[in-house]
Design a protein around this motif. Structure first.
Motif: not given
Length: 402
Positions: A142-144, A146, A344, A370-371, A390-392, A394
């Motif tokens: 998954e993607v972090k 910001t 996204y 992965r950010r 500031y979330n995880q 896709q």
């Protein structure tokens, strides 16, 4: 600007030894450098996975252009054209990204953008074209996410009461090939496609802001109201200067001093000076005003420094593209090629999942693997939105099917 008078409690320190100035040159030709090769990655676990058809289909069905501030997908056209211009500037056979057993060339990035351009007029009525025409590669697992924004800073072109804290343009000794154009801010955009920074660290933030290392060099671009505002501009990488004469210009990233260091907020949190919920720009500004004796330690911990250049009215990303809210994003270009198409799914704190379609237009020193750093726009409202991200979630790279 030497802040020693204002910041006397920090203690005096001898002026640092000057760095040598570049040899004078009468040339008006910039040496054209090839694009730097994109690094191939070898990671312990894959960064991409082929997205199942049902996953891509579900994302397409729920993408909401209204949440991106768009009435039609056709409004992506300007950002798409800017992505195409950037991708076409590379050799089509060169590597745009390579990892997870997948090699993507710049020719494939261009072909993907051209396909999206071709279907864009039909996309409102036929969103399924995104599934039919594209391979969806999911960033795994998954993607972090910001967020970042463009601050709007009140500024003066000259030092005067109320405006006493400068931002600096790039010194010629850090980019001798650009000595002919730096003083007049007339360097071509492609001169900054590579990050400019010295091999050996240049003056530190404390050298510059407390000890006046660049004083009397005529490098000041503008003067701001508070030193923490200059650091906010550096943190975001670019912003908008609203001058007291009624004019407005963008301050764009030009280069670095070659120092590493902690973020301002990170240092204050880790050192126990501020709780995490108070480490906003407002909180940092209050801390700065109340702790003059601790400023040097603060600047030594946050020793990295950003130099700027003037742009037009709006900031641009690393790819030379004007940034568009909720469309432009900063990525690790080793993972997601600059200019590439990215869909996204970004969970919100106060709303559901924001699902959209945009482009990798920018990079950042802290944006790794992965950010994804989503661009939210200009000014205070955009700032508030950026601070909620500031979330995880896709993310998917879209490549045209062969």
């Amino acid at each position: 600007l030497c802040l020693a008078v204002l910041l006397a409690a920090c203690g005096a320190k001898p002026s640092p030894e000057p760095f040598p100035a570049p040899a004078s040159t009468a040339s008006s030709e910039i040496r054209r450098l090839p694009h730097p090769a994109v690094e191939a990655l070898d990671t312990p676990s894959p960064l991409f996975r082929q997205a199942p058809a049902e996953q891509a289909r579900a994302q397409i069905a729920r993408m909401d252009k209204a949440s991106m501030g768009l009435r039609s997908w056709m409004e992506l056209a300007p950002a798409l054209e800017r992505s195409l211009a950037y991708a076409r500037s590379w050799n089509p056979d060169e590597r745009a990204a390579e990892h997870s057993g997948i090699r993507i060339t710049w020719g494939e990035v261009v072909a993907s953008l051209e396909k999206l351009k071709a279907i864009l007029p039909r996309l409102d009525a036929q969103p399924e074209l995104l599934e039919e025409g594209f391979q969806w590669l999911s960033v795994a697992p998954e993607v972090k996410f910001t967020g970042y924004y463009s601050p709007v800073m009140q500024a003066s072109r000259t030092r005067k009461p109320g405006y006493e804290y400068p931002i600096y343009r790039l010194p010629e000794e850090l980019a001798p090939d650009l000595a002919w154009c730096l003083p007049t801010h007339s360097c071509p955009e492609d001169a900054f496609l590579q990050v400019i920074k010295p091999e050996d660290p240049y003056y530190s933030r404390a050298d510059i802001d407390l000890d006046g290392a660049l004083k009397s060099r005529n490098l000041e671009m503008a003067w701001l109201e508070h030193p923490v505002e200059t650091y906010d501009l550096m943190l975001e990488g670019s912003g908008i200067l609203a001058f007291d004469d009624g004019t407005q210009q963008a301050a764009l990233f030009a280069g670095l001093n070659g120092h590493s260091g902690q973020s301002m907020a990170g240092y204050l949190i880790r050192s126990g000076e501020l709780p995490r919920n108070k480490a906003s720009m407002k909180g940092i500004r209050q801390w700065w005003d109340n702790h003059p004796q601790k400023r040097r330690a603060f600047l030594n911990a946050s020793s990295g420094y950003v130099f700027f250049r003037f742009g037009a009215e709006h900031p641009k990303g690393t790819a030379g593209c004007e940034l568009t809210p909720w469309v432009s994003m900063a990525v690790d270009p080793r993972v997601l090629p600059l200019g590439g198409i990215v869909s996204y799914a970004l969970p919100g704190q106060r709303q559901g999942i924001r699902r959209g379609l945009g482009f990798a237009h920018d990079t950042g020193g802290a944006i790794r693997l992965r950010r994804i750093d989503m661009y939210t726009g200009e000014g205070e409202d955009a700032h508030r939105q950026a601070m909620t991200i500031y979330n995880q979630g896709q993310g998917w790279l879209l490549l045209a099917k062969q």
